[in-house]
Design a protein around this motif. Structure first.
Motif, PDB file in Angstrom:
ATOM      1  N   ILE A 144       0.835  -1.199   0.000  1.00 22.91           N
ATOM      2  CA  ILE A 144       0.000   0.000   0.000  1.00 22.91           C
ATOM      3  C   ILE A 144       0.872   1.252   0.000  1.00 22.91           C
ATOM      4  O   ILE A 144       0.602   2.216  -0.734  1.00 22.91           O
ATOM      5  CB  ILE A 144      -0.970  -0.033   1.204  1.00 22.91           C
ATOM      6  N   LEU A 145       1.925   1.249   0.806  1.00 22.08           N
ATOM      7  CA  LEU A 145       2.819   2.412   0.850  1.00 22.08           C
ATOM      8  C   LEU A 145       3.582   2.573  -0.467  1.00 22.08           C
ATOM      9  O   LEU A 145       3.837   3.711  -0.895  1.00 22.08           O
ATOM     10  CB  LEU A 145       3.782   2.304   2.035  1.00 22.08           C
ATOM     11  N   ALA A 146       3.928   1.466  -1.106  1.00 23.23           N
ATOM     12  CA  ALA A 146       4.582   1.555  -2.420  1.00 23.23           C
ATOM     13  C   ALA A 146       3.640   2.192  -3.438  1.00 23.23           C
ATOM     14  O   ALA A 146       4.050   3.048  -4.235  1.00 23.23           O
ATOM     15  CB  ALA A 146       5.028   0.172  -2.888  1.00 23.23           C
ATOM     16  N   ASP A 159      10.989   7.382  15.869  1.00 17.70           N
ATOM     17  CA  ASP A 159       9.983   7.963  14.970  1.00 17.70           C
ATOM     18  C   ASP A 159      10.607   9.078  14.139  1.00 17.70           C
ATOM     19  O   ASP A 159      10.363  10.258  14.384  1.00 17.70           O
ATOM     20  CB  ASP A 159       8.807   8.515  15.786  1.00 17.70           C
ATOM     21  N   THR A 160      11.391   8.701  13.128  1.00 18.15           N
ATOM     22  CA  THR A 160      12.117   9.701  12.333  1.00 18.15           C
ATOM     23  C   THR A 160      11.767   9.649  10.850  1.00 18.15           C
ATOM     24  O   THR A 160      12.441  10.284  10.045  1.00 18.15           O
ATOM     25  CB  THR A 160      13.637   9.479  12.478  1.00 18.15           C
ATOM     26  N   GLU A 161      10.734   8.925  10.480  1.00 18.71           N
ATOM     27  CA  GLU A 161      10.423   8.714   9.075  1.00 18.71           C
ATOM     28  C   GLU A 161       9.923   9.987   8.392  1.00 18.71           C
ATOM     29  O   GLU A 161       9.095  10.707   8.941  1.00 18.71           O
ATOM     30  CB  GLU A 161       9.360   7.610   8.922  1.00 18.71           C
ATOM     31  N   ALA A 162      10.446  10.215   7.189  1.00 18.51           N
ATOM     32  CA  ALA A 162      10.071  11.405   6.422  1.00 18.51           C
ATOM     33  C   ALA A 162       9.617  11.070   5.002  1.00 18.51           C
ATOM     34  O   ALA A 162       9.231  11.958   4.262  1.00 18.51           O
ATOM     35  CB  ALA A 162      11.240  12.389   6.369  1.00 18.51           C
ATOM     36  N   THR A 163       9.688   9.779   4.625  1.00 17.33           N
ATOM     37  CA  THR A 163       9.300   9.360   3.278  1.00 17.33           C
ATOM     38  C   THR A 163       8.575   8.015   3.354  1.00 17.33           C
ATOM     39  O   THR A 163       8.625   7.325   4.378  1.00 17.33           O
ATOM     40  CB  THR A 163      10.528   9.183   2.359  1.00 17.33           C
ATOM     41  N   ALA A 183      10.821   0.852   5.422  1.00 17.55           N
ATOM     42  CA  ALA A 183      11.977   0.330   6.161  1.00 17.55           C
ATOM     43  C   ALA A 183      11.615   0.098   7.626  1.00 17.55           C
ATOM     44  O   ALA A 183      12.073  -0.873   8.241  1.00 17.55           O
ATOM     45  CB  ALA A 183      13.159   1.286   6.040  1.00 17.55           C
ATOM     46  N   ARG A 184      10.803   0.960   8.184  1.00 15.31           N
ATOM     47  CA  ARG A 184      10.362   0.794   9.567  1.00 15.31           C
ATOM     48  C   ARG A 184       9.571  -0.507   9.714  1.00 15.31           C
ATOM     49  O   ARG A 184       9.761  -1.257  10.677  1.00 15.31           O
ATOM     50  CB  ARG A 184       9.513   1.990  10.004  1.00 15.31           C
TER      51      ARG A 184
END
Length: 168
Positions: free
Chosen positions: A23-25, A81-85, A91-92
């Motif tokens: 879904i994220l892809a 919690d550092t995700e920006a993309t 990856a998380r």
């Protein structure tokens, strides 16, 4: 025949991780195709008082890793919690899957009639039988937040459907 908690949890979580990865892809491709900054999608929410998409994904990994680590009697792996993309979120999820699969089945399946005590809000604790903790707390929370990811992306036009959510 009884099914071990480790099997129930890992099977359901694996499906959810695969579904969210796909879904994220699709969301990343949709954002690129429409020339929309990914941050717009990551910060989107259905209503002002709910968590944004990015936080929903973080909660999927948090509930799964912390919940099963607690069940196994181990300290959970820390995932900042550092995700920006979208790639960061994917990856998380991969890190969460690796952490869950690293937990020994024997530890997850120990004390079938035992209980788990866990934090349930600021200054509150809750105790549940181990099977109820997995099925009614960990998996219920994971599936709730995963469905919010689906709903947020669907609401902004990302072409996802039930087959995507079921990872079939």
């Amino acid at each position: 025949m009884s099914i071990p908690l480790s099997s129930i949890a890992k099977t359901q979580l694996d499906q959810t991780y695969r579904a969210l990865d796909g879904i994220l892809a699709k969301a990343a491709a949709h954002a690129a195709e429409h020339k929309v900054d990914e941050a717009v999608y990551l910060d989107w929410r259905l209503t002002p008082d709910m968590f944004a998409l990015k936080r929903q994904v973080q909660l999927v990994s948090d509930f799964s890793v912390r919940g099963l680590s607690r069940l196994a009697g181990q300290d959970p792996v820390s995932i900042p919690d550092t995700e920006a993309t979208f790639d960061d979120l994917r990856a998380r999820l991969a890190a969460a899957r690796a952490a869950v699969w690293a937990l020994p089945a024997a530890a997850l399946d120990a004390e079938p009639s035992g209980e788990v005590t866990f934090p349930a809000g600021p200054g509150k604790e809750m105790t549940l039988p181990r099977h109820a903790f997995v099925q009614n707390y960990v998996l219920a929370n994971v599936l709730f937040h995963a469905s919010m990811v689906y709903a947020v992306l669907r609401s902004i036009g990302v072409p996802v459907g039930k087959r995507d959510f079921l990872a079939v």
